[in-house]
Design a protein around this motif. Structure first.
Motif, PDB file in Angstrom:
ATOM      1  N   GLN A 247       0.828  -1.203   0.000  1.00 26.41           N
ATOM      2  CA  GLN A 247       0.000   0.000   0.000  1.00 26.41           C
ATOM      3  C   GLN A 247       0.867   1.260   0.000  1.00 26.41           C
ATOM      4  N   ILE A 248       0.507   2.208  -0.875  1.00 24.91           N
ATOM      5  CA  ILE A 248       1.178   3.508  -0.911  1.00 24.91           C
ATOM      6  C   ILE A 248       0.117   4.598  -0.892  1.00 24.91           C
ATOM      7  N   PRO A 249       0.460   5.803  -0.434  1.00 23.13           N
ATOM      8  CA  PRO A 249      -0.525   6.886  -0.378  1.00 23.13           C
ATOM      9  C   PRO A 249      -1.081   7.239  -1.757  1.00 23.13           C
ATOM     10  N   THR A 250      -2.317   7.698  -1.784  1.00 19.15           N
ATOM     11  CA  THR A 250      -2.973   8.052  -3.043  1.00 19.15           C
ATOM     12  C   THR A 250      -2.235   9.150  -3.782  1.00 19.15           C
ATOM     13  N   ASP A 251      -1.721  10.160  -3.043  1.00 16.53           N
ATOM     14  CA  ASP A 251      -1.028  11.261  -3.714  1.00 16.53           C
ATOM     15  C   ASP A 251       0.267  10.778  -4.388  1.00 16.53           C
ATOM     16  N   VAL A 252       0.916   9.777  -3.788  1.00 17.85           N
ATOM     17  CA  VAL A 252       2.117   9.196  -4.387  1.00 17.85           C
ATOM     18  C   VAL A 252       1.741   8.457  -5.665  1.00 17.85           C
ATOM     19  N   TYR A 253       0.663   7.705  -5.592  1.00 17.67           N
ATOM     20  CA  TYR A 253       0.173   6.972  -6.765  1.00 17.67           C
ATOM     21  C   TYR A 253      -0.118   7.936  -7.920  1.00 17.67           C
ATOM     22  N   GLN A 254      -0.726   9.074  -7.609  1.00 18.00           N
ATOM     23  CA  GLN A 254      -1.056  10.064  -8.630  1.00 18.00           C
ATOM     24  C   GLN A 254       0.207  10.686  -9.237  1.00 18.00           C
ATOM     25  N   LYS A 255       1.201  10.946  -8.390  1.00 19.23           N
ATOM     26  CA  LYS A 255       2.457  11.525  -8.894  1.00 19.23           C
ATOM     27  C   LYS A 255       3.197  10.548  -9.801  1.00 19.23           C
ATOM     28  N   LEU A 256       3.085   9.262  -9.497  1.00 16.46           N
ATOM     29  CA  LEU A 256       3.734   8.253 -10.326  1.00 16.46           C
ATOM     30  C   LEU A 256       3.086   8.134 -11.698  1.00 16.46           C
ATOM     31  N   GLN A 257       1.792   8.485 -11.784  1.00 18.71           N
ATOM     32  CA  GLN A 257       1.070   8.390 -13.046  1.00 18.71           C
ATOM     33  C   GLN A 257       1.281   9.611 -13.938  1.00 18.71           C
ATOM     34  N   GLU A 258       1.485  10.772 -13.333  1.00 19.06           N
ATOM     35  CA  GLU A 258       1.558  12.008 -14.114  1.00 19.06           C
ATOM     36  C   GLU A 258       2.913  12.153 -14.811  1.00 19.06           C
ATOM     37  N   PRO A 259       3.031  13.055 -15.815  1.00 17.35           N
ATOM     38  CA  PRO A 259       4.325  13.287 -16.480  1.00 17.35           C
ATOM     39  C   PRO A 259       5.392  13.696 -15.475  1.00 17.35           C
ATOM     40  N   GLY A 260       6.633  13.358 -15.773  1.00 20.52           N
ATOM     41  CA  GLY A 260       7.727  13.658 -14.849  1.00 20.52           C
ATOM     42  C   GLY A 260       7.898  15.138 -14.589  1.00 20.52           C
ATOM     43  N   THR A 261       7.720  15.966 -15.626  1.00 18.38           N
ATOM     44  CA  THR A 261       7.830  17.417 -15.487  1.00 18.38           C
ATOM     45  C   THR A 261       6.701  18.057 -16.278  1.00 18.38           C
ATOM     46  N   PRO A 262       6.325  19.300 -15.939  1.00 13.34           N
ATOM     47  CA  PRO A 262       5.302  19.999 -16.717  1.00 13.34           C
ATOM     48  C   PRO A 262       5.737  20.229 -18.169  1.00 13.34           C
TER      49      PRO A 262
END
Length: 294
Positions: A247-262
């Motif tokens: 189990q990992i925090p939801t915000d971490v999961y979301q950061k792993l899915q999004e592009p590495g940089t804007p």
């Protein structure tokens, strides 16, 4: 006045005979020469001075399989009996070659494949970017008296750090002597403080560790790299849990899915290995079980 006098005149490419291109390509110190025959319209384009525009020919060569991306390009001038530098791919459309520079309707091109440094960015001799780097250096120097130095570009710091380390490791003279200097002396020669160069080197090493795409972001400000490193250093503590599917925090999961940089053009442009399954998951419109995340 004739009724058809307003019609657009035919371009030289429409009536000119096809030309042959003798392509000499050097990659990793190995040179091969091939003859590309019957290059014609639409790949044979002339400007208003009836000179051959080089860009369509290079693009045509690339389209049929020649690895000329980022290559350094010259043409051989039989008039001057020397190579004439044209630039690096992609060439400006303004680069043209007079027809009298051909021999027996053959245009001789000399190309050297791009070299990549340890960070994956292209290093080419005589690159047009050299001028931009010099302009940036001058701009930075002129603002040294200001409180905050102009933020440098990633490609610029890669070049400076590479030169800094090369001076420290030793440079061989024409007489075969190896000259070495201290890191501080090398920094003085580069024109950037050792403290800044140490910081840049650290950012570059962490960026490489975390899968930063240096080639794609070489023209971006170094702040993009700093933010990326900071982001994945904070997420690195979850690597073991990710590998064990814990189990990992939801915000971490979301950061792993999004592009590495804007600044990334696509979702997998910059990504450490441990984040790739999450990006793959997103691209396939799938999701991990909800109870895996808090």
């Amino acid at each position: 006045m004739d009724s058809d006098s307003s019609e657009k005149p035919e371009s030289p490419a429409q009536w000119a005979a096809p030309i042959d291109v003798e392509l000499e390509l050097t990659i990793n110190n190995e040179t091969e020469t091939e003859l590309i025959v019957n290059v014609s319209d639409p790949n044979l384009v002339y400007n208003s001075h009836s000179e051959i525009i080089l860009t369509p020919i290079i693009n045509y060569c690339k389209s049929i399989g020649y690895p000329l991306e980022n290559a350094t390009i010259w043409y051989y001038s039989p008039t001057a009996r020397l190579k004439v530098y044209c630039g690096n791919d992609p060439l400006p459309y303004s680069i043209s070659i007079p027809t009298f520079e051909m021999t027996n309707n053959v245009l001789a091109l000399k190309c050297r494949g791009a070299i990549r440094n340890e960070f994956g960015t292209v290093v080419t001799l005589g690159s047009p970017s050299t001028g931009k780097i010099k302009q940036e250096e001058e701009a930075i120097t002129s603002h040294k008296s200001s409180r905050r130095t102009k933020e440098r570009k990633i490609g610029y710091i890669i070049e400076k750090v590479s030169k800094w380390r090369k001076l420290y490791n030793g440079v061989q003279t024409a007489k075969g002597e190896m000259i070495k200097v201290t890191l501080e002396e090398a920094a003085n020669k580069i024109g950037i403080s050792k403290k800044s160069l140490d910081d840049y080197l650290l950012q570059l090493r962490f960026g490489r560790k975390f899968g930063f795409n240096f080639q794609e972001h070489k023209d971006d400000k170094v702040g993009v790299l700093r933010a990326y490193v900071k982001k994945f250093k904070s997420l690195h503590q979850y690597v073991k849990k990710i590998e064990n599917e814990e189990q990992i925090p939801t915000d971490v999961y979301q950061k792993l899915q999004e592009p590495g940089t804007p600044a990334c053009k696509h979702n997998r442009c910059c990504a450490p290995d441990f984040s790739l399954p999450y990006k793959q998951c997103e691209s396939q419109s799938l999701s991990f079980p909800r109870n895996q995340y808090s």
